[in-house]
Design a protein around this motif. Sequence first.
Motif, mmCIF file in Angstrom:
data_model
loop_
_atom_site.group_PDB
_atom_site.id
_atom_site.type_symbol
_atom_site.label_atom_id
_atom_site.label_comp_id
_atom_site.label_asym_id
_atom_site.label_seq_id
_atom_site.Cartn_x
_atom_site.Cartn_y
_atom_site.Cartn_z
ATOM 1 N N MET A 178 0.855 -1.177 0.000
ATOM 2 C CA MET A 178 0.000 0.000 0.000
ATOM 3 C C MET A 178 0.895 1.232 0.000
ATOM 4 S SD MET A 178 -2.964 1.196 2.701
ATOM 5 C CE MET A 178 -2.202 0.465 4.087
ATOM 6 N N THR A 179 0.583 2.158 -0.880
ATOM 7 C CA THR A 179 1.296 3.424 -0.965
ATOM 8 C C THR A 179 0.372 4.528 -0.470
ATOM 9 O OG1 THR A 179 2.460 2.635 -2.913
ATOM 10 C CG2 THR A 179 2.514 4.984 -2.516
ATOM 11 N N VAL A 180 0.901 5.392 0.395
ATOM 12 C CA VAL A 180 0.102 6.457 0.992
ATOM 13 C C VAL A 180 0.688 7.804 0.609
ATOM 14 C CG1 VAL A 180 -0.725 7.435 3.153
ATOM 15 C CG2 VAL A 180 -0.387 4.981 2.969
ATOM 16 N N SER A 181 -0.158 8.722 0.183
ATOM 17 C CA SER A 181 0.304 10.073 -0.135
ATOM 18 C C SER A 181 0.134 10.972 1.086
ATOM 19 C CB SER A 181 -0.474 10.632 -1.319
ATOM 20 O OG SER A 181 -1.810 10.857 -0.946
ATOM 21 N N GLU A 182 0.717 12.152 1.012
ATOM 22 C CA GLU A 182 0.567 13.136 2.074
ATOM 23 C C GLU A 182 -0.886 13.611 2.142
ATOM 24 O OE1 GLU A 182 2.875 14.422 4.285
ATOM 25 O OE2 GLU A 182 4.165 12.820 3.543
ATOM 26 N N ALA A 183 -1.309 13.988 3.323
ATOM 27 C CA ALA A 183 -2.666 14.511 3.484
ATOM 28 C C ALA A 183 -2.767 15.887 2.834
ATOM 29 C CB ALA A 183 -3.031 14.599 4.957
ATOM 30 N N VAL A 184 -3.916 16.149 2.234
ATOM 31 C CA VAL A 184 -4.205 17.443 1.625
ATOM 32 C C VAL A 184 -5.378 18.040 2.384
ATOM 33 C CG1 VAL A 184 -4.990 18.597 -0.471
ATOM 34 C CG2 VAL A 184 -3.407 16.667 -0.628
ATOM 35 N N VAL A 185 -5.232 19.274 2.807
ATOM 36 C CA VAL A 185 -6.299 19.946 3.538
ATOM 37 C C VAL A 185 -7.028 20.871 2.586
ATOM 38 C CG1 VAL A 185 -6.814 21.521 5.431
ATOM 39 C CG2 VAL A 185 -4.998 19.809 5.679
ATOM 40 N N GLU A 186 -8.359 20.726 2.576
ATOM 41 C CA GLU A 186 -9.197 21.552 1.718
ATOM 42 C C GLU A 186 -10.423 21.964 2.523
ATOM 43 O OE1 GLU A 186 -11.741 20.546 -2.107
ATOM 44 O OE2 GLU A 186 -9.589 20.338 -2.478
ATOM 45 N N GLY A 187 -10.418 23.208 2.997
ATOM 46 C CA GLY A 187 -11.521 23.680 3.829
ATOM 47 C C GLY A 187 -11.566 22.931 5.145
ATOM 48 N N ASP A 188 -12.712 22.349 5.445
ATOM 49 C CA ASP A 188 -12.896 21.610 6.691
ATOM 50 C C ASP A 188 -12.520 20.143 6.571
ATOM 51 O OD1 ASP A 188 -13.806 23.860 7.977
ATOM 52 O OD2 ASP A 188 -15.920 23.435 7.593
ATOM 53 N N LEU A 199 -4.609 6.573 -1.212
ATOM 54 C CA LEU A 199 -3.928 5.291 -1.040
ATOM 55 C C LEU A 199 -3.890 4.579 -2.377
ATOM 56 C CD1 LEU A 199 -5.938 3.851 1.991
ATOM 57 C CD2 LEU A 199 -3.793 5.053 2.092
ATOM 58 N N GLN A 200 -2.819 3.846 -2.603
ATOM 59 C CA GLN A 200 -2.745 2.985 -3.776
ATOM 60 C C GLN A 200 -2.660 1.555 -3.280
ATOM 61 O OE1 GLN A 200 0.765 3.268 -6.195
ATOM 62 N NE2 GLN A 200 -0.045 1.890 -7.726
ATOM 63 N N LEU A 201 -3.625 0.744 -3.672
ATOM 64 C CA LEU A 201 -3.626 -0.670 -3.315
ATOM 65 C C LEU A 201 -3.161 -1.464 -4.530
ATOM 66 C CD1 LEU A 201 -7.035 -0.789 -1.442
ATOM 67 C CD2 LEU A 201 -4.767 -0.649 -0.448
ATOM 68 N N PRO A 202 -2.132 -2.290 -4.370
ATOM 69 C CA PRO A 202 -1.584 -3.024 -5.513
ATOM 70 C C PRO A 202 -2.554 -4.064 -6.059
ATOM 71 C CG PRO A 202 -0.456 -3.637 -3.482
ATOM 72 C CD PRO A 202 -1.415 -2.546 -3.140
ATOM 73 N N PRO A 203 -2.293 -4.559 -7.255
ATOM 74 C CA PRO A 203 -3.208 -5.501 -7.913
ATOM 75 C C PRO A 203 -3.467 -6.788 -7.132
ATOM 76 C CG PRO A 203 -1.569 -4.718 -9.466
ATOM 77 C CD PRO A 203 -1.195 -4.168 -8.131
ATOM 78 N N GLY A 204 -2.526 -7.245 -6.335
ATOM 79 C CA GLY A 204 -2.693 -8.514 -5.625
ATOM 80 C C GLY A 204 -3.604 -8.456 -4.414
ATOM 81 N N VAL A 205 -4.048 -7.270 -4.013
ATOM 82 C CA VAL A 205 -4.900 -7.122 -2.828
ATOM 83 C C VAL A 205 -6.338 -7.475 -3.205
ATOM 84 C CG1 VAL A 205 -5.771 -5.499 -1.106
ATOM 85 C CG2 VAL A 205 -3.403 -5.361 -1.850
ATOM 86 N N SER A 206 -6.898 -8.432 -2.480
ATOM 87 C CA SER A 206 -8.280 -8.844 -2.769
ATOM 88 C C SER A 206 -9.263 -7.769 -2.320
ATOM 89 C CB SER A 206 -8.595 -10.156 -2.052
ATOM 90 O OG SER A 206 -8.681 -9.938 -0.654
ATOM 91 N N GLY A 266 -5.656 -3.944 -12.170
ATOM 92 C CA GLY A 266 -6.026 -4.399 -10.837
ATOM 93 C C GLY A 266 -5.652 -3.433 -9.730
ATOM 94 N N THR A 267 -4.930 -2.374 -10.062
ATOM 95 C CA THR A 267 -4.547 -1.361 -9.071
ATOM 96 C C THR A 267 -5.774 -0.558 -8.665
ATOM 97 O OG1 THR A 267 -2.358 -1.167 -10.058
ATOM 98 C CG2 THR A 267 -3.069 0.643 -8.655
ATOM 99 N N ARG A 268 -5.885 -0.281 -7.367
ATOM 100 C CA ARG A 268 -6.966 0.576 -6.858
ATOM 101 C C ARG A 268 -6.366 1.852 -6.287
ATOM 102 N NH1 ARG A 268 -8.418 -4.422 -4.859
ATOM 103 N NH2 ARG A 268 -10.433 -5.186 -5.493
#
Length: 72
Positions: A1-11, A17-24, A52-54
């Motif tokens: 799983m790949t996680v990006s930095e949080a982005v703040v937009e208003g409230d 997140l990127q879930l690889p193809p092998g994740v059910s 298969g990437t999410r």
Amino acid sequence: MTVSEAVVEGDWEYRRLQLPPGVSRRAAATQLSIHAEFAGWELSNVRLYSDGTRWVWLRRKRSARALPGLII
């Protein structure tokens, strides 16, 4: 799983997140449920690609107090 930095937009605070193809589907749902239950994230958007990437976008309301995060 790949996680990006949080982005703040208003409230809202968003995180991608990127879930690889092998994740059910069941494993992905379990991971997202844990983030929702313990860190206050909710599902904003999901894209499933032909390989298969999410890509999953999570969001949560910003708060004056710091919320514990499972995603670093």
